[in-house]
Design a protein around this motif. Structure first.
Motif, PDB file in Angstrom:
ATOM      1  N   ARG A 211       4.314   9.577   2.646  1.00  0.00           N
ATOM      2  CA  ARG A 211       3.025  10.767   4.129  1.00  0.00           C
ATOM      3  C   ARG A 211       2.401  10.599   3.452  1.00  0.00           C
ATOM      4  O   ARG A 211       1.723  11.425   1.893  1.00  0.00           O
ATOM      5  CB  ARG A 211       3.757  11.510   4.204  1.00  0.00           C
ATOM      6  N   PHE A 212       1.022  11.147   3.471  1.00  0.00           N
ATOM      7  CA  PHE A 212      -0.180  11.517   3.043  1.00  0.00           C
ATOM      8  C   PHE A 212      -0.155  13.353   2.985  1.00  0.00           C
ATOM      9  O   PHE A 212       0.737  14.163   3.494  1.00  0.00           O
ATOM     10  CB  PHE A 212      -1.472  11.533   3.936  1.00  0.00           C
ATOM     11  N   ARG A 213      -0.600  13.746   1.639  1.00  0.00           N
ATOM     12  CA  ARG A 213      -0.791  15.048   1.297  1.00  0.00           C
ATOM     13  C   ARG A 213      -1.818  15.094   1.660  1.00  0.00           C
ATOM     14  O   ARG A 213      -2.749  14.417   1.572  1.00  0.00           O
ATOM     15  CB  ARG A 213      -0.395  15.145  -0.547  1.00  0.00           C
ATOM     16  N   GLN A 214      -2.214  16.898   2.449  1.00  0.00           N
ATOM     17  CA  GLN A 214      -3.448  16.450   3.159  1.00  0.00           C
ATOM     18  C   GLN A 214      -3.740  18.390   2.522  1.00  0.00           C
ATOM     19  O   GLN A 214      -3.085  19.000   2.885  1.00  0.00           O
ATOM     20  CB  GLN A 214      -3.328  16.963   4.214  1.00  0.00           C
ATOM     21  N   VAL A 215      -5.030  17.988   2.660  1.00  0.00           N
ATOM     22  CA  VAL A 215      -6.043  18.871   1.876  1.00  0.00           C
ATOM     23  C   VAL A 215      -6.966  19.580   2.643  1.00  0.00           C
ATOM     24  O   VAL A 215      -7.921  18.921   2.613  1.00  0.00           O
ATOM     25  CB  VAL A 215      -6.436  19.513   0.280  1.00  0.00           C
TER      26      VAL A 215
ATOM     27  N   TRP B  69       1.167  -0.647   0.031  1.00  0.00           N
ATOM     28  CA  TRP B  69       0.233   0.265  -0.156  1.00  0.00           C
ATOM     29  C   TRP B  69       1.162   1.540   0.142  1.00  0.00           C
ATOM     30  O   TRP B  69       0.473   2.122  -0.620  1.00  0.00           O
ATOM     31  CB  TRP B  69      -1.025  -0.269   1.186  1.00  0.00           C
ATOM     32  N   GLY B  70       2.134   0.988   0.384  1.00  0.00           N
ATOM     33  CA  GLY B  70       2.606   2.339   1.014  1.00  0.00           C
ATOM     34  C   GLY B  70       3.853   3.134  -0.409  1.00  0.00           C
ATOM     35  O   GLY B  70       4.345   4.097   0.138  1.00  0.00           O
ATOM     36  N   THR B  71       3.331   2.425  -1.396  1.00  0.00           N
ATOM     37  CA  THR B  71       3.503   2.830  -2.143  1.00  0.00           C
ATOM     38  C   THR B  71       3.396   4.578  -3.488  1.00  0.00           C
ATOM     39  O   THR B  71       4.198   4.118  -4.269  1.00  0.00           O
ATOM     40  CB  THR B  71       4.657   1.594  -3.824  1.00  0.00           C
ATOM     41  N   VAL B  72       1.860   4.001  -3.026  1.00  0.00           N
ATOM     42  CA  VAL B  72       1.181   4.920  -3.918  1.00  0.00           C
ATOM     43  C   VAL B  72       1.098   5.961  -4.028  1.00  0.00           C
ATOM     44  O   VAL B  72       0.673   6.324  -2.066  1.00  0.00           O
ATOM     45  CB  VAL B  72      -0.418   4.166  -3.553  1.00  0.00           C
ATOM     46  N   PRO B  73       0.592   6.920  -3.943  1.00  0.00           N
ATOM     47  CA  PRO B  73       0.800   8.163  -3.158  1.00  0.00           C
ATOM     48  C   PRO B  73      -0.834   8.638  -3.190  1.00  0.00           C
ATOM     49  O   PRO B  73      -1.067   7.956  -3.899  1.00  0.00           O
ATOM     50  CB  PRO B  73       1.147   9.939  -4.128  1.00  0.00           C
ATOM     51  N   ARG B  74      -0.774   9.102  -2.125  1.00  0.00           N
ATOM     52  CA  ARG B  74      -2.032   9.497  -1.197  1.00  0.00           C
ATOM     53  C   ARG B  74      -2.386  11.334  -0.821  1.00  0.00           C
ATOM     54  O   ARG B  74      -1.205  11.640  -0.509  1.00  0.00           O
ATOM     55  CB  ARG B  74      -1.831   9.032   0.249  1.00  0.00           C
ATOM     56  N   THR B  75      -3.172  11.545  -1.155  1.00  0.00           N
ATOM     57  CA  THR B  75      -4.016  11.990  -0.884  1.00  0.00           C
ATOM     58  C   THR B  75      -4.614  12.084   0.461  1.00  0.00           C
ATOM     59  O   THR B  75      -5.996  11.646  -0.650  1.00  0.00           O
ATOM     60  CB  THR B  75      -4.243  13.429  -1.680  1.00  0.00           C
ATOM     61  N   TYR B  76      -5.333  12.887   1.496  1.00  0.00           N
ATOM     62  CA  TYR B  76      -6.289  12.695   2.504  1.00  0.00           C
ATOM     63  C   TYR B  76      -6.550  14.169   1.991  1.00  0.00           C
ATOM     64  O   TYR B  76      -6.645  15.303   2.086  1.00  0.00           O
ATOM     65  CB  TYR B  76      -5.907  13.285   3.673  1.00  0.00           C
ATOM     66  N   VAL B  77      -8.357  14.379   2.503  1.00  0.00           N
ATOM     67  CA  VAL B  77      -8.789  15.603   1.677  1.00  0.00           C
ATOM     68  C   VAL B  77      -9.747  15.962   3.437  1.00  0.00           C
ATOM     69  O   VAL B  77     -10.634  14.625   4.139  1.00  0.00           O
ATOM     70  CB  VAL B  77     -10.266  15.407   1.226  1.00  0.00           C
ATOM     71  N   ARG B  78      -9.160  16.916   4.566  1.00  0.00           N
ATOM     72  CA  ARG B  78      -9.474  16.643   5.699  1.00  0.00           C
ATOM     73  C   ARG B  78     -10.231  17.665   5.537  1.00  0.00           C
ATOM     74  O   ARG B  78     -10.998  18.719   5.389  1.00  0.00           O
ATOM     75  CB  ARG B  78      -8.557  16.877   6.300  1.00  0.00           C
ATOM     76  N   CYS B  79     -12.011  17.270   5.920  1.00  0.00           N
ATOM     77  CA  CYS B  79     -12.898  17.605   6.431  1.00  0.00           C
ATOM     78  C   CYS B  79     -13.310  18.331   7.732  1.00  0.00           C
ATOM     79  O   CYS B  79     -13.753  17.543   8.500  1.00  0.00           O
ATOM     80  CB  CYS B  79     -13.965  16.775   5.911  1.00  0.00           C
ATOM     81  N   LEU B  80     -12.463  19.597   7.735  1.00  0.00           N
ATOM     82  CA  LEU B  80     -12.423  20.020   9.130  1.00  0.00           C
ATOM     83  C   LEU B  80     -14.167  19.919   9.654  1.00  0.00           C
ATOM     84  O   LEU B  80     -14.083  20.700  11.038  1.00  0.00           O
ATOM     85  CB  LEU B  80     -12.109  21.498   8.774  1.00  0.00           C
ATOM     86  N   ARG B  81     -14.655  20.158   9.200  1.00  0.00           N
ATOM     87  CA  ARG B  81     -16.551  19.900  10.148  1.00  0.00           C
ATOM     88  C   ARG B  81     -17.148  19.036   9.177  1.00  0.00           C
ATOM     89  O   ARG B  81     -17.714  18.157  10.017  1.00  0.00           O
ATOM     90  CB  ARG B  81     -16.984  20.947   9.587  1.00  0.00           C
ATOM     91  N   ASP B  82     -16.591  18.356   9.503  1.00  0.00           N
ATOM     92  CA  ASP B  82     -16.790  16.968   9.636  1.00  0.00           C
ATOM     93  C   ASP B  82     -16.983  15.457  11.065  1.00  0.00           C
ATOM     94  O   ASP B  82     -16.857  15.682  11.809  1.00  0.00           O
ATOM     95  CB  ASP B  82     -16.100  15.219   9.279  1.00  0.00           C
ATOM     96  N   ARG B  83     -18.524  15.361  10.815  1.00  0.00           N
ATOM     97  CA  ARG B  83     -18.473  14.673  12.687  1.00  0.00           C
ATOM     98  C   ARG B  83     -19.329  13.248  12.610  1.00  0.00           C
ATOM     99  O   ARG B  83     -19.380  12.413  14.073  1.00  0.00           O
ATOM    100  CB  ARG B  83     -20.502  15.142  13.055  1.00  0.00           C
ATOM    101  N   ALA B  84     -19.215  12.378  11.538  1.00  0.00           N
ATOM    102  CA  ALA B  84     -19.137  11.496  11.007  1.00  0.00           C
ATOM    103  C   ALA B  84     -17.303  10.576  11.339  1.00  0.00           C
ATOM    104  O   ALA B  84     -17.422   9.296  12.013  1.00  0.00           O
ATOM    105  CB  ALA B  84     -19.252  11.071   9.519  1.00  0.00           C
ATOM    106  N   LEU B  85     -16.485  11.622  10.990  1.00  0.00           N
ATOM    107  CA  LEU B  85     -14.810  11.311  11.511  1.00  0.00           C
ATOM    108  C   LEU B  85     -14.454  12.229  11.543  1.00  0.00           C
ATOM    109  O   LEU B  85     -13.986  13.630  10.725  1.00  0.00           O
ATOM    110  CB  LEU B  85     -14.628  10.853  10.293  1.00  0.00           C
ATOM    111  N   PRO B  86     -14.296  12.718  13.121  1.00  0.00           N
ATOM    112  CA  PRO B  86     -14.068  14.217  13.375  1.00  0.00           C
ATOM    113  C   PRO B  86     -12.460  14.542  13.536  1.00  0.00           C
ATOM    114  O   PRO B  86     -11.653  13.461  13.155  1.00  0.00           O
ATOM    115  CB  PRO B  86     -14.700  13.700  15.454  1.00  0.00           C
TER     116      PRO B  86
END
Length: 98
Positions: free
Chosen positions: A69-73, A33-50
């Motif tokens: 590491r994740f690129r975070q947006v 899994w670790g060889t795939v570039p990753r982007t994490y969309v951080r939903c700042l007002r997410d109540r399902a996944l705070p």
């Protein structure tokens, strides 16, 4: 997003995935899994996944593959930015590295 708009999306969403993934064994490895570039969309007002839980998931994944590491947006949205911020989410997705 207004309740009426939310309900239009909510009624269209159905869980197609069996719930077994919640209780099954995780099989992620750095090699598979670790060889795939990753982007994490951080939903700042997410109540399902705070956000603190999102931070934990990101930290755990980055710990497994520190060289990828994740690129975070961050997006100022709840759990469904495709419904509440579709244009902003589209801009993020077209910039995801491949």
């Amino acid at each position: 997003m207004p309740t009426a708009e939310y309900l239009a999306y909510a009624h269209a969403l159905t869980p197609d995935q069996p719930l077994g993934f919640l209780t099954g064994e995780v099989a992620a490895t750095a090699d598979r899994w670790g060889t795939v570039p990753r982007t994490y969309v951080r939903c700042l007002r997410d109540r399902a996944l705070p956000p603190p839980l999102q931070d934990r998931l990101i930290r755990d994944a980055d710990g497994l593959t520190p060289g990828n590491r994740f690129r975070q947006v961050p997006l100022d949205s709840g759990h469904a930015p495709f419904a509440s911020l579709p244009e902003e989410l589209a801009r993020v997705l077209v910039r995801v590295p491949t």
